[in-house]
Design a protein around this motif. Structure first.
Motif, PDB file in Angstrom:
ATOM      1  N   SER A 105      46.402  -1.429 149.583  1.00 53.80           N
ATOM      2  CA  SER A 105      47.493  -1.644 150.538  1.00 53.80           C
ATOM      3  C   SER A 105      47.048  -2.537 151.687  1.00 53.80           C
ATOM      4  CB  SER A 105      48.002  -0.304 151.070  1.00 53.80           C
ATOM      5  OG  SER A 105      46.983   0.372 151.791  1.00 53.80           O
ATOM      6  N   SER A 106      45.805  -2.369 152.158  1.00 60.99           N
ATOM      7  CA  SER A 106      45.289  -3.228 153.220  1.00 60.99           C
ATOM      8  C   SER A 106      45.226  -4.679 152.766  1.00 60.99           C
ATOM      9  CB  SER A 106      43.898  -2.763 153.650  1.00 60.99           C
ATOM     10  OG  SER A 106      43.944  -1.481 154.232  1.00 60.99           O
ATOM     11  N   GLN A 107      44.829  -4.868 151.509  1.00 61.04           N
ATOM     12  CA  GLN A 107      44.769  -6.227 150.968  1.00 61.04           C
ATOM     13  C   GLN A 107      46.175  -6.832 150.857  1.00 61.04           C
ATOM     14  OE1 GLN A 107      42.161  -6.739 147.479  1.00 61.04           O
ATOM     15  NE2 GLN A 107      41.312  -4.716 147.910  1.00 61.04           N
ATOM     16  N   ALA A 108      47.119  -6.016 150.384  1.00 58.20           N
ATOM     17  CA  ALA A 108      48.481  -6.520 150.195  1.00 58.20           C
ATOM     18  C   ALA A 108      49.119  -6.926 151.524  1.00 58.20           C
ATOM     19  CB  ALA A 108      49.330  -5.459 149.500  1.00 58.20           C
ATOM     20  N   LYS A 109      48.799  -6.169 152.574  1.00 51.88           N
ATOM     21  CA  LYS A 109      49.355  -6.474 153.896  1.00 51.88           C
ATOM     22  C   LYS A 109      48.561  -7.548 154.638  1.00 51.88           C
ATOM     23  CE  LYS A 109      51.022  -1.715 154.404  1.00 51.88           C
ATOM     24  NZ  LYS A 109      50.821  -0.420 155.114  1.00 51.88           N
ATOM     25  N   GLN A 110      47.444  -7.980 154.029  1.00 54.39           N
ATOM     26  CA  GLN A 110      46.574  -8.989 154.632  1.00 54.39           C
ATOM     27  C   GLN A 110      46.205  -8.614 156.074  1.00 54.39           C
ATOM     28  OE1 GLN A 110      48.772 -12.715 154.047  1.00 54.39           O
ATOM     29  NE2 GLN A 110      47.555 -13.103 152.207  1.00 54.39           N
ATOM     30  N   LEU A 111      45.805  -7.348 156.234  1.00 53.38           N
ATOM     31  CA  LEU A 111      45.440  -6.857 157.560  1.00 53.38           C
ATOM     32  C   LEU A 111      44.191  -7.581 158.078  1.00 53.38           C
ATOM     33  CD1 LEU A 111      45.935  -2.994 157.155  1.00 53.38           C
ATOM     34  CD2 LEU A 111      47.541  -4.692 158.036  1.00 53.38           C
ATOM     35  N   LEU A 112      44.135  -7.744 159.367  1.00 54.14           N
ATOM     36  CA  LEU A 112      43.000  -8.425 160.000  1.00 54.14           C
ATOM     37  C   LEU A 112      41.871  -7.412 160.183  1.00 54.14           C
ATOM     38  CD1 LEU A 112      42.407 -11.297 160.999  1.00 54.14           C
ATOM     39  CD2 LEU A 112      43.001 -10.531 163.309  1.00 54.14           C
ATOM     40  N   LEU A 113      41.241  -7.041 159.080  1.00 52.47           N
ATOM     41  CA  LEU A 113      40.204  -6.012 159.104  1.00 52.47           C
ATOM     42  C   LEU A 113      38.849  -6.596 159.482  1.00 52.47           C
ATOM     43  CD1 LEU A 113      41.018  -3.952 155.868  1.00 52.47           C
ATOM     44  CD2 LEU A 113      41.737  -3.501 158.215  1.00 52.47           C
ATOM     45  N   HIS A 114      37.953  -5.706 159.955  1.00 47.54           N
ATOM     46  CA  HIS A 114      36.573  -6.100 160.190  1.00 47.54           C
ATOM     47  C   HIS A 114      35.913  -6.462 158.851  1.00 47.54           C
ATOM     48  CE1 HIS A 114      36.551  -1.827 159.205  1.00 47.54           C
ATOM     49  NE2 HIS A 114      35.297  -1.941 158.834  1.00 47.54           N
ATOM     50  N   HIS A 115      34.857  -7.214 158.913  1.00 45.20           N
ATOM     51  CA  HIS A 115      34.121  -7.728 157.739  1.00 45.20           C
ATOM     52  C   HIS A 115      34.915  -8.779 156.962  1.00 45.20           C
ATOM     53  CE1 HIS A 115      31.391  -4.664 158.796  1.00 45.20           C
ATOM     54  NE2 HIS A 115      31.649  -3.761 157.880  1.00 45.20           N
ATOM     55  N   THR A 116      36.047  -9.232 157.489  1.00 43.14           N
ATOM     56  CA  THR A 116      36.781 -10.309 156.831  1.00 43.14           C
ATOM     57  C   THR A 116      36.581 -11.603 157.614  1.00 43.14           C
ATOM     58  OG1 THR A 116      38.858 -10.108 158.076  1.00 43.14           O
ATOM     59  CG2 THR A 116      38.566  -8.632 156.175  1.00 43.14           C
ATOM     60  N   LEU A 117      37.086 -12.686 157.065  1.00 47.79           N
ATOM     61  CA  LEU A 117      37.023 -13.975 157.758  1.00 47.79           C
ATOM     62  C   LEU A 117      38.187 -14.162 158.726  1.00 47.79           C
ATOM     63  CD1 LEU A 117      35.926 -16.273 154.787  1.00 47.79           C
ATOM     64  CD2 LEU A 117      34.489 -15.177 156.513  1.00 47.79           C
ATOM     65  N   GLY A 118      39.023 -13.151 158.839  1.00 47.18           N
ATOM     66  CA  GLY A 118      40.133 -13.204 159.781  1.00 47.18           C
ATOM     67  C   GLY A 118      41.309 -14.031 159.313  1.00 47.18           C
ATOM     68  N   ASN A 119      41.365 -14.305 157.989  1.00 49.64           N
ATOM     69  CA  ASN A 119      42.464 -15.130 157.479  1.00 49.64           C
ATOM     70  C   ASN A 119      43.276 -14.427 156.393  1.00 49.64           C
ATOM     71  OD1 ASN A 119      40.644 -15.112 155.389  1.00 49.64           O
ATOM     72  ND2 ASN A 119      40.302 -17.329 155.350  1.00 49.64           N
ATOM     73  N   GLY A 120      43.010 -13.131 156.196  1.00 54.15           N
ATOM     74  CA  GLY A 120      43.771 -12.378 155.218  1.00 54.15           C
ATOM     75  C   GLY A 120      43.335 -12.581 153.778  1.00 54.15           C
ATOM     76  N   ASP A 121      42.283 -13.354 153.556  1.00 52.38           N
ATOM     77  CA  ASP A 121      41.798 -13.613 152.192  1.00 52.38           C
ATOM     78  C   ASP A 121      40.754 -12.561 151.833  1.00 52.38           C
ATOM     79  OD1 ASP A 121      40.872 -14.547 149.809  1.00 52.38           O
ATOM     80  OD2 ASP A 121      40.451 -16.590 150.492  1.00 52.38           O
ATOM     81  N   PHE A 122      41.132 -11.644 150.952  1.00 55.64           N
ATOM     82  CA  PHE A 122      40.213 -10.584 150.531  1.00 55.64           C
ATOM     83  C   PHE A 122      39.496 -10.925 149.227  1.00 55.64           C
ATOM     84  CE2 PHE A 122      43.030  -8.423 153.444  1.00 55.64           C
ATOM     85  CZ  PHE A 122      42.200  -7.531 154.122  1.00 55.64           C
ATOM     86  N   THR A 123      39.712 -12.105 148.696  1.00 55.45           N
ATOM     87  CA  THR A 123      39.097 -12.475 147.411  1.00 55.45           C
ATOM     88  C   THR A 123      37.977 -13.500 147.566  1.00 55.45           C
ATOM     89  OG1 THR A 123      40.664 -14.290 147.001  1.00 55.45           O
ATOM     90  CG2 THR A 123      41.311 -12.080 146.269  1.00 55.45           C
ATOM     91  N   VAL A 124      37.746 -13.987 148.755  1.00 56.00           N
ATOM     92  CA  VAL A 124      36.806 -15.090 148.944  1.00 56.00           C
ATOM     93  C   VAL A 124      35.389 -14.702 148.538  1.00 56.00           C
ATOM     94  CG1 VAL A 124      36.489 -14.507 151.403  1.00 56.00           C
ATOM     95  CG2 VAL A 124      35.927 -16.799 150.561  1.00 56.00           C
ATOM     96  N   PHE A 125      34.965 -13.480 148.857  1.00 58.88           N
ATOM     97  CA  PHE A 125      33.593 -13.085 148.531  1.00 58.88           C
ATOM     98  C   PHE A 125      33.440 -12.838 147.032  1.00 58.88           C
ATOM     99  CE2 PHE A 125      34.520 -11.245 152.836  1.00 58.88           C
ATOM    100  CZ  PHE A 125      33.972 -12.311 153.539  1.00 58.88           C
ATOM    101  N   HIS A 126      34.508 -12.328 146.430  1.00 54.06           N
ATOM    102  CA  HIS A 126      34.536 -12.183 144.977  1.00 54.06           C
ATOM    103  C   HIS A 126      34.353 -13.548 144.319  1.00 54.06           C
ATOM    104  CE1 HIS A 126      37.213 -11.289 141.207  1.00 54.06           C
ATOM    105  NE2 HIS A 126      35.941 -11.314 140.901  1.00 54.06           N
ATOM    106  N   ARG A 127      35.020 -14.556 144.828  1.00 57.75           N
ATOM    107  CA  ARG A 127      34.911 -15.901 144.255  1.00 57.75           C
ATOM    108  C   ARG A 127      33.495 -16.448 144.431  1.00 57.75           C
ATOM    109  NH1 ARG A 127      39.644 -16.728 147.219  1.00 57.75           N
ATOM    110  NH2 ARG A 127      38.694 -18.411 148.451  1.00 57.75           N
ATOM    111  N   MET A 128      32.867 -16.148 145.561  1.00 58.63           N
ATOM    112  CA  MET A 128      31.484 -16.581 145.760  1.00 58.63           C
ATOM    113  C   MET A 128      30.567 -15.981 144.693  1.00 58.63           C
ATOM    114  SD  MET A 128      30.950 -16.290 149.875  1.00 58.63           S
ATOM    115  CE  MET A 128      31.914 -17.243 151.056  1.00 58.63           C
ATOM    116  N   SER A 129      30.723 -14.689 144.473  1.00 53.95           N
ATOM    117  CA  SER A 129      29.847 -14.007 143.512  1.00 53.95           C
ATOM    118  C   SER A 129      30.109 -14.425 142.077  1.00 53.95           C
ATOM    119  CB  SER A 129      30.009 -12.487 143.642  1.00 53.95           C
ATOM    120  OG  SER A 129      29.351 -12.002 144.790  1.00 53.95           O
ATOM    121  N   SER A 130      31.304 -14.907 141.789  1.00 53.58           N
ATOM    122  CA  SER A 130      31.623 -15.274 140.414  1.00 53.58           C
ATOM    123  C   SER A 130      30.721 -16.376 139.883  1.00 53.58           C
ATOM    124  CB  SER A 130      33.091 -15.696 140.303  1.00 53.58           C
ATOM    125  OG  SER A 130      33.325 -16.898 141.013  1.00 53.58           O
TER     126      SER A 130
END
Length: 563
Positions: A105-130
């Motif tokens: 739900s946090s991802q769907a709402k693109q919440l400005l959570l800590h440990h993020t880049l502040g842009n609502g993108d929750f997949t960026v680190f997954h893409r790095m690891s791929s």
């Protein structure tokens, strides 16, 4: 129980594949997941000092047990681990990188959570690891979650590469059928295409029959992809001379009568160089042809008759057979090859002279002397870990006893890797055989990058031997460039105070400076017992280094200068 939580399911599956220690650090997005680990009997949470060290530890654990797991938190945690994960990818080491990520739900709402880049993108680190993973999974549906976990574990094991698994915090408490655990994860290899496999075996047998002076050259992937037995069987069946590369050390029992030494191109001992390069057929098993593994690409075969056996393809001269796995090929080749070698007469193999020249007990230690002397102290079953630098090059001239595991990171070459890897290796060794010794050789400079992991070893009562080669800084870097440069200097530590500083109660801290002190230590029956954690500071001259490292450094310096 008819149902269990997804988090527990993950740890039950890891336990089933004998991953009993999990490395990593807690973070708020993985805390609920970590609760579930303690519900599974026999599972241990290592609790590392930082995520990079945890990745190194998982790498070392996997090299002993063929699979490992590391858990980090989203963003800051997973990124800190990526250098270690990249090393595992480059060197064919199977591990599961589990990342606790924010709720769906946090991802769907693109919440400005800590440990993020502040842009609502929750997949960026997954893409790095791929880019440094054999496969990835980002769990979003509880209905497919269990099968995705199974797929990730299987892929990491079969391909011996890292796999990325993201688990949202809200899903770890969701329930899955417990009956799924009754079906083991299939870790077997799929059969080769019969026609391609038969063609490979027939072609190799024909080449063997025509060869007058064949050799077998064994590299890292023979150990990584579990064909050490098949390789030994091939040596026994053919009686061809067998050699290893620096990364392949430990892939062949070095007490075998057909073992000839370590081949590193122009950096090899002259008799080894001549034996390999004069061959009219080279059977290469599990090659990783990196610069430090080949003497800066200085292989000089006199023949084009080269067969490369790899985990997922075979190459014969210029022909490639994709998807043909070397494990099955080697098993069938051993059975088929005997009629084709009946006329072969075994030639003598190079021998390694381990006799040190006469010396006074007060003679200062040198690299050449230490690595030669080490051959007589190692024993069967040891796990020997060498840091990138003087250690990884020096160990080349040490003759291993049978069934010795060699661990080094010659390709990725991340300074400090060996200390974390030693933690993982000693945790795995304890699970396999409590008498198995784990012996680490690390430079004083490399040690400073990852020294905190010694505290984790002490926390769990682990008993490695930690040989600290004190040559006053980064000698490998000095040899390449900047002998007197300040950037190759380090702050001198009181190494003998490290174990008590980290809380050790039962330990040895020893300094040796002369050949007499080193010999007295290695001849001690008490010192040989794997009974306590030990740190041995070995005092060496600053610019003293194994001869092959001196030559390699010159080659590397020249390569760096080329445009």
């Amino acid at each position: 129980m008819s149902e269990i939580t997804l988090g527990r399911y993950l740890f039950e599956r890891l336990k089933q594949v004998e991953v009993n220690t999990v490395f990593g650090l807690p973070g708020d997005f993985n805390l609920c997941l970590l609760d579930k680990l303690y519900e599974v009997d026999g599972m241990r949470w290592a609790g590392n000092a930082n995520e990079l060290n945890a990745a190194y530890a998982a790498d070392g654990y996997s090299r002993v047990k063929k699979l490992a797991a590391i858990i980090t938190t989203f963003g800051v945690g997973e990124l800190s681990a990526l250098n270690g994960i990249a090393g595992s990818y480059s060197e064919h080491v199977g591990l599961l990188h589990i990342v606790g990520v924010p709720s769906i739900s946090s991802q769907a709402k693109q919440l400005l959570l800590h440990h993020t880049l502040g842009n609502g993108d929750f997949t960026v680190f997954h893409r790095m690891s791929s880019n440094i993973s054999q496969t990835t999974a980002f769990i979003k549906d509880i209905n497919s979650a269990a099968s995705e976990i199974d797929r990730c574990i299987r892929t990491a094991y079969v391909y011996q590469r890292p796999v990325y698994l993201a688990l949202p915090a809200n899903l770890v408490d969701d329930l899955v059928p417990a009956s799924l655990l009754n079906t083991p994860i299939d870790l077997s290899l799929k059969p080769n295409d019969p026609e391609a496999e038969d063609e490979v075996i027939q072609t190799v047998c024909e080449m063997v029959q025509k060869a007058k002076n064949p050799v077998i050259l064994v590299d890292a992937c023979a150990s990584r992809h579990d064909v050490k037995k098949e390789t030994k069987d091939l040596i026994d069946a053919t009686q061809f001379p067998a050699f290893v590369t620096p990364m392949g050390k430990g892939g062949v029992d070095e007490q075998h009568p057909r073992f000839g030494g370590v081949y590193v191109g122009t950096l090899s001992k002259p008799d080894v160089k001549e034996a390999v390069e004069s061959a009219d057929l080279v059977l290469s098993v599990g090659a990783i042809l990196s610069d430090f593994n080949t003497g800066s690409f200085s292989y000089s075969y006199k023949t084009n008759n080269i067969v490369e056996f790899h985990s997922d393809y075979i190459k014969i001269k210029n022909a490639t057979f994709p998807g043909v796995q070397f494990k099955f090929v080697l098993q069938k080749l051993v059975k088929a090859i005997k009629p084709f070698v009946k006329d072969y007469t075994p030639v003598p193999v190079p021998t390694l002279k381990l006799i040190n020249s006469p010396h006074s007990p007060q003679t200062p230690l040198t690299q050449e002397w230490v690595w030669t002397k080490l051959s007589s102290w190692l024993r069967e079953g040891d796990v020997v870990i060498t840091e990138t630098g003087t250690s990884a090059f020096g160990i080349v001239q040490t003759r291993f006893p049978n069934n010795t595991t060699g661990i080094s990171q010659v390709l990725w070459g991340s300074i400090g890797y060996s200390v974390g890897a030693a933690l993982g290796a000693v945790a795995a060794a304890e699970e396999v055989d409590k008498e198995k010794r784990v012996i680490l050789f690390v430079g004083d400079g490399s040690l400073q990058l990852t020294v905190q992991e010694i505290s984790t070893m002490i926390r769990w009562g682990l008993t490695p031997y930690i040989f600290v080669l004190n040559n006053d800084g980064y000698t490998i870097e000095r040899l390449i460039h900047g002998e007197k440069a300040g950037y190759n200097d380090i702050q001198n530590w009181d190494h003998l105070a490290l174990l008590p500083t980290f809380g050790a109660k039962v330990y040895d801290s020893i300094r040796v400076s002369t050949t007499g002190e080193f010999e007295q230590l290695t001849q001690s029956a008490e010192f040989a017992k794997n009974s306590k954690i030990r740190l041995i500071e070995v005092m060496l001259p600053t610019m003293d280094a194994p001869l092959n490292l001196v030559k390699q450094a010159q080659l590397t310096a020249n390569t760096n200068k080329q445009q």
